[in-house]
Design an enzyme around this catalytic site. Structure first.
Site, PDB file in Angstrom:
ATOM      1  N   VAL A 164      36.158  26.903  46.604  1.00 17.25           N
ATOM      2  CA  VAL A 164      37.234  27.829  46.998  1.00 17.25           C
ATOM      3  C   VAL A 164      36.860  28.685  48.212  1.00 17.25           C
ATOM      4  O   VAL A 164      37.727  29.294  48.834  1.00 17.25           O
ATOM      5  CB  VAL A 164      37.700  28.746  45.831  1.00 17.25           C
ATOM      6  CG1 VAL A 164      38.318  27.929  44.708  1.00 17.25           C
ATOM      7  CG2 VAL A 164      36.583  29.646  45.329  1.00 17.25           C
ATOM      8  N   ASN A 169      40.734  31.929  38.929  1.00 18.17           N
ATOM      9  CA  ASN A 169      39.726  32.283  37.924  1.00 18.17           C
ATOM     10  C   ASN A 169      38.296  32.144  38.447  1.00 18.17           C
ATOM     11  O   ASN A 169      37.400  32.842  37.960  1.00 18.17           O
ATOM     12  CB  ASN A 169      39.933  31.381  36.696  1.00 18.17           C
ATOM     13  CG  ASN A 169      38.753  31.410  35.757  1.00 18.17           C
ATOM     14  OD1 ASN A 169      38.572  32.352  34.992  1.00 18.17           O
ATOM     15  ND2 ASN A 169      37.893  30.391  35.810  1.00 18.17           N
ATOM     16  N   SER A 202      38.173  41.903  36.679  1.00 16.62           N
ATOM     17  CA  SER A 202      37.202  42.336  35.666  1.00 16.62           C
ATOM     18  C   SER A 202      37.455  43.806  35.396  1.00 16.62           C
ATOM     19  O   SER A 202      37.918  44.555  36.269  1.00 16.62           O
ATOM     20  CB  SER A 202      35.781  42.161  36.200  1.00 16.62           C
ATOM     21  OG  SER A 202      34.881  42.939  35.438  1.00 16.62           O
ATOM     22  N   TYR A 223      29.992  43.025  42.789  1.00 17.80           N
ATOM     23  CA  TYR A 223      30.933  42.342  41.889  1.00 17.80           C
ATOM     24  C   TYR A 223      32.143  43.238  41.622  1.00 17.80           C
ATOM     25  O   TYR A 223      33.296  42.804  41.760  1.00 17.80           O
ATOM     26  CB  TYR A 223      30.211  42.009  40.583  1.00 17.80           C
ATOM     27  CG  TYR A 223      31.072  41.308  39.558  1.00 17.80           C
ATOM     28  CD1 TYR A 223      31.473  39.992  39.745  1.00 17.80           C
ATOM     29  CD2 TYR A 223      31.479  41.966  38.397  1.00 17.80           C
ATOM     30  CE1 TYR A 223      32.261  39.336  38.799  1.00 17.80           C
ATOM     31  CE2 TYR A 223      32.260  41.321  37.451  1.00 17.80           C
ATOM     32  CZ  TYR A 223      32.651  40.007  37.653  1.00 17.80           C
ATOM     33  OH  TYR A 223      33.437  39.379  36.718  1.00 17.80           O
ATOM     34  N   THR A 266      34.430  43.424  44.639  1.00 23.39           N
ATOM     35  CA  THR A 266      35.282  42.232  44.850  1.00 23.39           C
ATOM     36  C   THR A 266      36.444  42.235  43.857  1.00 23.39           C
ATOM     37  O   THR A 266      37.572  41.876  44.208  1.00 23.39           O
ATOM     38  CB  THR A 266      34.499  40.906  44.681  1.00 23.39           C
ATOM     39  OG1 THR A 266      33.977  40.791  43.352  1.00 23.39           O
ATOM     40  CG2 THR A 266      33.378  40.790  45.694  1.00 23.39           C
ATOM     41  N   LYS A 267      36.175  42.655  42.634  1.00 21.63           N
ATOM     42  CA  LYS A 267      37.239  42.611  41.628  1.00 21.63           C
ATOM     43  C   LYS A 267      38.268  43.725  41.872  1.00 21.63           C
ATOM     44  O   LYS A 267      39.459  43.553  41.573  1.00 21.63           O
ATOM     45  CB  LYS A 267      36.638  42.693  40.217  1.00 21.63           C
ATOM     46  CG  LYS A 267      35.773  41.477  39.865  1.00 21.63           C
ATOM     47  CD  LYS A 267      36.545  40.171  39.950  1.00 21.63           C
ATOM     48  CE  LYS A 267      35.780  38.984  39.383  1.00 21.63           C
ATOM     49  NZ  LYS A 267      36.542  37.721  39.450  1.00 21.63           N
ATOM     50  N   ILE A 325      32.866  38.892  28.118  1.00 24.13           N
ATOM     51  CA  ILE A 325      33.333  37.685  27.423  1.00 24.13           C
ATOM     52  C   ILE A 325      32.160  36.703  27.327  1.00 24.13           C
ATOM     53  O   ILE A 325      31.401  36.533  28.299  1.00 24.13           O
ATOM     54  CB  ILE A 325      34.508  37.025  28.207  1.00 24.13           C
ATOM     55  CG1 ILE A 325      35.665  38.027  28.441  1.00 24.13           C
ATOM     56  CG2 ILE A 325      35.002  35.776  27.483  1.00 24.13           C
ATOM     57  CD1 ILE A 325      36.390  38.513  27.209  1.00 24.13           C
TER      58      ILE A 325
HETATM   59  P1  NAP Z   1      31.349  31.013  34.343  1.00 24.67           P
HETATM   60  O1  NAP Z   1      31.293  30.328  33.019  1.00 24.67           O
HETATM   61  O2  NAP Z   1      30.092  31.299  35.097  1.00 24.67           O
HETATM   62  O3  NAP Z   1      32.356  30.197  35.259  1.00 24.67           O
HETATM   63  C1  NAP Z   1      32.514  30.473  36.608  1.00 24.67           C
HETATM   64  C2  NAP Z   1      33.452  29.442  37.193  1.00 24.67           C
HETATM   65  O4  NAP Z   1      33.631  29.721  38.583  1.00 24.67           O
HETATM   66  C3  NAP Z   1      32.893  28.024  37.083  1.00 24.67           C
HETATM   67  O5  NAP Z   1      33.900  27.183  36.573  1.00 24.67           O
HETATM   68  C4  NAP Z   1      32.572  27.654  38.525  1.00 24.67           C
HETATM   69  O6  NAP Z   1      32.815  26.285  38.850  1.00 24.67           O
HETATM   70  C5  NAP Z   1      33.562  28.500  39.293  1.00 24.67           C
HETATM   71  N1  NAP Z   1      33.109  28.682  40.671  1.00 24.67           N
HETATM   72  C6  NAP Z   1      32.047  29.396  41.127  1.00 24.67           C
HETATM   73  N2  NAP Z   1      31.934  29.267  42.459  1.00 24.67           N
HETATM   74  C7  NAP Z   1      32.963  28.457  42.858  1.00 24.67           C
HETATM   75  C8  NAP Z   1      33.386  27.951  44.107  1.00 24.67           C
HETATM   76  N3  NAP Z   1      32.740  28.256  45.240  1.00 24.67           N
HETATM   77  N4  NAP Z   1      34.475  27.157  44.154  1.00 24.67           N
HETATM   78  C9  NAP Z   1      35.160  26.826  43.009  1.00 24.67           C
HETATM   79  N5  NAP Z   1      34.784  27.281  41.793  1.00 24.67           N
HETATM   80  C10 NAP Z   1      33.703  28.074  41.722  1.00 24.67           C
HETATM   81  O7  NAP Z   1      32.041  32.444  34.209  1.00 24.67           O
HETATM   82  P2  NAP Z   1      33.300  32.965  33.396  1.00 24.67           P
HETATM   83  O8  NAP Z   1      32.820  34.083  32.570  1.00 24.67           O
HETATM   84  O9  NAP Z   1      34.062  31.863  32.776  1.00 24.67           O
HETATM   85  O10 NAP Z   1      34.130  33.605  34.616  1.00 24.67           O
HETATM   86  C11 NAP Z   1      35.465  33.239  34.943  1.00 24.67           C
HETATM   87  C12 NAP Z   1      36.126  34.408  35.655  1.00 24.67           C
HETATM   88  O11 NAP Z   1      36.208  35.517  34.750  1.00 24.67           O
HETATM   89  C13 NAP Z   1      35.361  34.927  36.871  1.00 24.67           C
HETATM   90  O12 NAP Z   1      36.260  35.281  37.889  1.00 24.67           O
HETATM   91  C14 NAP Z   1      34.659  36.154  36.331  1.00 24.67           C
HETATM   92  O13 NAP Z   1      34.363  37.075  37.346  1.00 24.67           O
HETATM   93  C15 NAP Z   1      35.694  36.672  35.367  1.00 24.67           C
HETATM   94  N6  NAP Z   1      35.178  37.571  34.345  1.00 24.67           N
HETATM   95  C16 NAP Z   1      34.222  37.170  33.451  1.00 24.67           C
HETATM   96  C17 NAP Z   1      33.769  38.077  32.499  1.00 24.67           C
HETATM   97  C18 NAP Z   1      32.723  37.705  31.492  1.00 24.67           C
HETATM   98  O14 NAP Z   1      32.211  38.621  30.829  1.00 24.67           O
HETATM   99  N7  NAP Z   1      32.394  36.457  31.292  1.00 24.67           N
HETATM  100  C19 NAP Z   1      34.284  39.377  32.460  1.00 24.67           C
HETATM  101  C20 NAP Z   1      35.252  39.735  33.380  1.00 24.67           C
HETATM  102  C21 NAP Z   1      35.693  38.832  34.307  1.00 24.67           C
HETATM  103  P3  NAP Z   1      31.673  25.132  38.758  1.00 24.67           P
HETATM  104  O15 NAP Z   1      30.974  25.343  37.447  1.00 24.67           O
HETATM  105  O16 NAP Z   1      32.467  23.868  38.821  1.00 24.67           O
HETATM  106  O17 NAP Z   1      30.756  25.292  39.937  1.00 24.67           O
END
Ligand code: NAP
Length: 235
Positions: free
Chosen positions: A56, A78, A130, A143, A146-147, A176
């Site tokens: 992306v 996402n 976030s 982080y 950005t959010k 999460i």
């Molecule tokens: P995750 O399991 O680490 O997943 C991150 C995802 O982002 C992966 O599918 C990855 O794709 C994708 N990604 C990273 N760099 C990318 C790029 N350059 N192009 C396309 N895709 C890319 O984390 P998650 O917790 O599910 O996070 C999902 C979203 O929720 C994020 O925006 C995160 O900031 C937000 N969030 C998470 C939490 C939490 O506590 N987990 C809390 C608040 C917000 P690949 O694996 O295919 O590389």
């Protein structure tokens, strides 16, 4: 006819659960991935969706992805990366890396999804921010910044695009249980749980249910909102 959704970073974590939930609700789902090809292919096979690769950060790749998918009715931005560390030790390179994925990525995908939505005078964009983008976070300045930018973009686009029948909302989760949170130390994770009134971190489905609702007609009067599934961590 089935409506079409594209979920960036859809192969794992929160994104994968969003793909599952949308497919169950009847959406035709494109599962975007960057590095997680086997996971994206397995998930697409499971839900009857289509895996599609694009970094992306790269506008050219995103443009090609949208040419391949054809018109998208729902875009879920996402994909995201996190970084934990003290601000004085935060390099400019790391700062820019986070902006490239978390902010530029949202810009690129939204630019490519919009022409069709504007022509149709309907569409739906859901940005995953976030809770730290709402209230700031020690040791996660880049982080959180950005959010916060994603929240600002959500509100601005909701105002600009509402008259064109396009809704734009933001889901801002607390902690999460995904790989992203596994990067925290046991003590930090225990501290977050301790500060959370509901007493635990959330599961990806807690976010996915909300996204599916916002994507549905039941949310037809909701736009420009930041909704935070966070167990009461921030009230
Ligand atoms: P995750 O399991 O680490 O997943 C991150 C995802 O982002 C992966 O599918 C990855 O794709 C994708 N990604 C990273 N760099 C990318 C790029 N350059 N192009 C396309 N895709 C890319 O984390 P998650 O917790 O599910 O996070 C999902 C979203 O929720 C994020 O925006 C995160 O900031 C937000 N969030 C998470 C939490 C939490 O506590 N987990 C809390 C608040 C917000 P690949 O694996 O295919 O590389």
């Amino acid at each position: 006819m089935k409506q079409t959704a594209l979920v960036t970073g859809g192969a794992k974590g929160i994104g994968a659960e969003i793909c599952r939930k949308l497919a169950t609700a009847g959406w035709n789902v494109f599962v975007n991935y960057y590095t997680s090809k086997p996971e994206a292919e397995a998930l697409a096979a499971e839900i009857g969706g289509t895996p599609i690769q694009a970094d992306v950060r790269d506008f050219g790749q995103v443009n090609e992805m949208f040419s391949a998918t054809g018109p998208i009715d729902l875009l879920v931005n996402n994909a995201g990366i996190a970084y934990y560390g003290l601000f004085p030790e935060l390099s400019l390179q790391k700062w820019r890396e986070l902006f490239a994925v978390n902010v530029d990525g949202v810009f690129h995908c939204t630019q490519c999804a919009l022409p069709h939505m504007l022509r149709e005078k309907r569409g739906n964009i859901i940005n995953i921010a976030s809770v730290w983008g709402m209230v700031g976070a020690s040791c996660e300045a880049a982080y959180a910044t950005t959010k916060a930018a994603v929240i600002g973009l959500t509100k601005s686009l909701a105002k600009e695009l509402g008259p064109s029948g396009i809704r734009v909302n933001c889901v801002a989760p607390g902690a999460i249980d995904t790989d992203m949170v596994q990067a925290l130390s046991e003590e930090d994770l225990a501290a977050v749980q301790g500060e959370t009134p509901l007493g635990s971190v959330g599961q990806p489905r807690d976010v996915a249910h909300l996204v599916e609702f916002l994507a549905s007609h039941r949310a037809r009067y909701i736009t420009g909102q930041v909704i935070s599934p966070n167990g009461g961590l921030v009230i």
